[in-house]
Design an enzyme around this catalytic site. Structure first.
Site, PDB file in Angstrom:
ATOM      1  N   CYS A 379       0.834  -1.222   0.000  1.00  0.00           N
ATOM      2  CA  CYS A 379       0.000   0.000   0.000  1.00  0.00           C
ATOM      3  C   CYS A 379       0.860   1.261   0.000  1.00  0.00           C
ATOM      4  O   CYS A 379       0.437   2.307   0.529  1.00  0.00           O
ATOM      5  CB  CYS A 379      -0.975   0.024   1.170  1.00  0.00           C
ATOM      6  SG  CYS A 379      -2.280  -1.173   0.982  1.00  0.00           S
ATOM      7  N   ALA A 380       2.050   1.139  -0.558  1.00  0.00           N
ATOM      8  CA  ALA A 380       2.911   2.314  -0.744  1.00  0.00           C
ATOM      9  C   ALA A 380       3.581   2.071  -2.097  1.00  0.00           C
ATOM     10  O   ALA A 380       4.801   1.935  -2.194  1.00  0.00           O
ATOM     11  CB  ALA A 380       3.933   2.419   0.378  1.00  0.00           C
TER      12      ALA A 380
END
Ligand SMILES: Cc1ncc(COP(=O)(O)O)c(C=O)c1O
Length: 450
Positions: A379-380
């Site tokens: 999620c980055a």
């Protein structure tokens, strides 16, 4: 008679309180190769296990569980007191100033979406490309009042981060400005210079919001000491997986903003043609609040504080050093990092192994060794992609916490060394974008009602 010299008897050193226990410690899981192993949970950064103290607090609270604020009954009053006590505990946990608000939210993502709707219209928001999506995206999403989002490239050093933030905030058009920054990266574990960034933001007439989702499970944080204006974190990452998190900080923007959700609880009075909205924190807590989530969150905050940050830190750093040294000695392993290898970090290590795709590595660690890690881009996406060495499109992340033991670390290092040297011993296939063992003879317990 000869005098007998009296030897003072040293008082026994007070025993250190036991380390916080986690529910599920010692859990055994099946292996595809037969037999089983004690589960080695290296996915604390995604969701940490529940603390035993949190479970016990909930057990004690459950008989008194009732709706808060509006109930006249005895249990409503007990629950209301518990909910508001939880708010005070969370305020202390994040070192809130006397006039800061604590709003209970679902988690860090929710907190930044609330803040994005609460910044003054046209606010310039500055972020680094190193952010988790929760801190990167809400500013440009539907409902956000931010007028302009400036995404800064990855800084070469913490000092560069401070200089770049200061320059970008100073260069922003007149008007409100906000810097949103991680306190500890969910990809590398590296700790960002929050107090220096806060000073730089304030120099430039801006505010700073801190994503402490990955810091507060490992270290103390203080709004007052860092000078930060806002902080957000999630209960499920601090060993309280019951759906609550918090946004704490300055009241003026939050107070002036439209309620995050429209509904009961956020309203003081409603007539046929008018609504009077409540002040903070109820203003942004419409609907029946997650009382037990808040109580659980506060119990975790209290238990971590009681355990003593220095002791938790020393223990974790020893495990982290052992893990990093072990992985560094495995040929073909590359750790992902932005800054110097000695830069302070929390218990998170992302890495790749030449010749073994991340998805396969994660699946084999689980199926053949009973080790739970995370694989992907965490999620980055922009950040992780920039850190990946050539030839890799995803990484594996091992994150430590109170459930981690030395044996887990040694097993992980040994397993990575074996998989790097000779590959998995089982067969694996792609299924719906995931790598899975084929066949998978493990019996999965059925948890939860149908
Ligand atoms: C640094 C960071 N920020 C924000 C989040 C989002 O937290 P949540 O999913 O609890 O909203 C995460 C979750 O992985 C995170 O690691």
């Amino acid at each position: 008679m000869t005098a007998v010299a009296e030897t003072p008897i040293a008082a026994p050193a007070p025993a250190a309180p036991p380390l916080p226990a986690v529910v599920g410690a010692g859990l055994r899981v099946p292996l595809v190769t037969g037999g089983g192993a004690e589960y080695a949970d290296f996915d604390h950064a995604a969701s940490a296990p529940c603390l035993a103290a949190v479970r016990d607090t909930l057990d004690a609270a459950l008989p008194y569980y009732a709706s808060v604020h509006r109930g006249a009954g005895f249990t409503s009053q007990v629950s209301t007191a518990a909910y508001e006590r939880a708010r005070r505990t969370v305020a202390r946990f994040v070192g809130a100033r006397d006039n800061d608000a604590v709003v209970f939210v679902r988690g860090t993502t929710d907190a930044f979406n609330l803040l994005a709707r609460s910044v003054p219209d046209g606010c310039t928001v500055v972020v680094f490309a190193a952010e988790h999506h929760a801190a990167l995206l809400p500013w440009q999403h539907r409902g956000s009042r931010a007028g302009r989002v400036v995404r800064l490239p990855l800084p070469d050093s913490p000092a560069d981060a401070v200089a770049a933030a200061r320059a970008a905030l100073r260069a922003a058009p007149e008007g409100p400005r906000l810097l949103c920054v991680t306190a500890a990266s969910n990809v590398t574990g590296e700790v960002w210079p929050v107090a220096e960034l806060a000073a730089a933001a304030h120099d430039a007439g801006a505010r700073i919001a801190v994503d402490a989702a990955q810091l507060v499970p490992h270290r103390a944080f203080s709004l007052a000491a860092t000078g930060a204006d806002y902080v957000a974190f999630s209960g499920h990452k601090v060993y309280a997986p019951f759906g609550s998190g918090a946004l704490a900080g300055r009241t003026d923007w939050l107070r002036a903003a439209a309620p995050y959700l429209a509904g009961g609880g956020a309203t003081g009075n409603v007539t046929d043609d008018d609504v009077r909205w409540n002040d903070l924190p109820a203003r942004h807590e419409a609907g029946s609040p997650n009382v037990l989530g808040a109580v659980a969150l506060a119990a975790a905050c209290a238990e971590l504080t009681r355990a003593g940050w220095d002791r938790l830190h020393t223990r974790e750093q020893a495990l982290l050093d052992r893990l990093r040294a072990g992985l560094a000695a495995v040929p073909g392993v590359h750790e992902l990092r932005l800054w110097d290898a000695r830069h302070p970090r929390v218990g998170i290590v992302s890495f790749v192994v030449d010749g073994v795709p991340a998805g396969l590595l994660a699946a084999a660690l689980s199926a053949e060794y009973g080790i739970g890690v995370r694989d992907g881009l965490f999620c980055a996406h922009p950040f992780t992609r920039r850190l990946l060495p050539a030839g890799h499109d995803q990484a594996v992340r091992a994150s430590l916490g109170l459930g981690t033991t030395t044996e887990h670390v040694d097993r992980l290092v040994g397993a990575v060394a074996e998989l790097a040297a000779r590959g998995p011993q089982w067969r694996y296939a792609e299924d719906d974008g995931r790598t899975v063992p084929v066949p998978d003879p493990r019996a999965f317990p059925v948890v939860g009602a149908e």
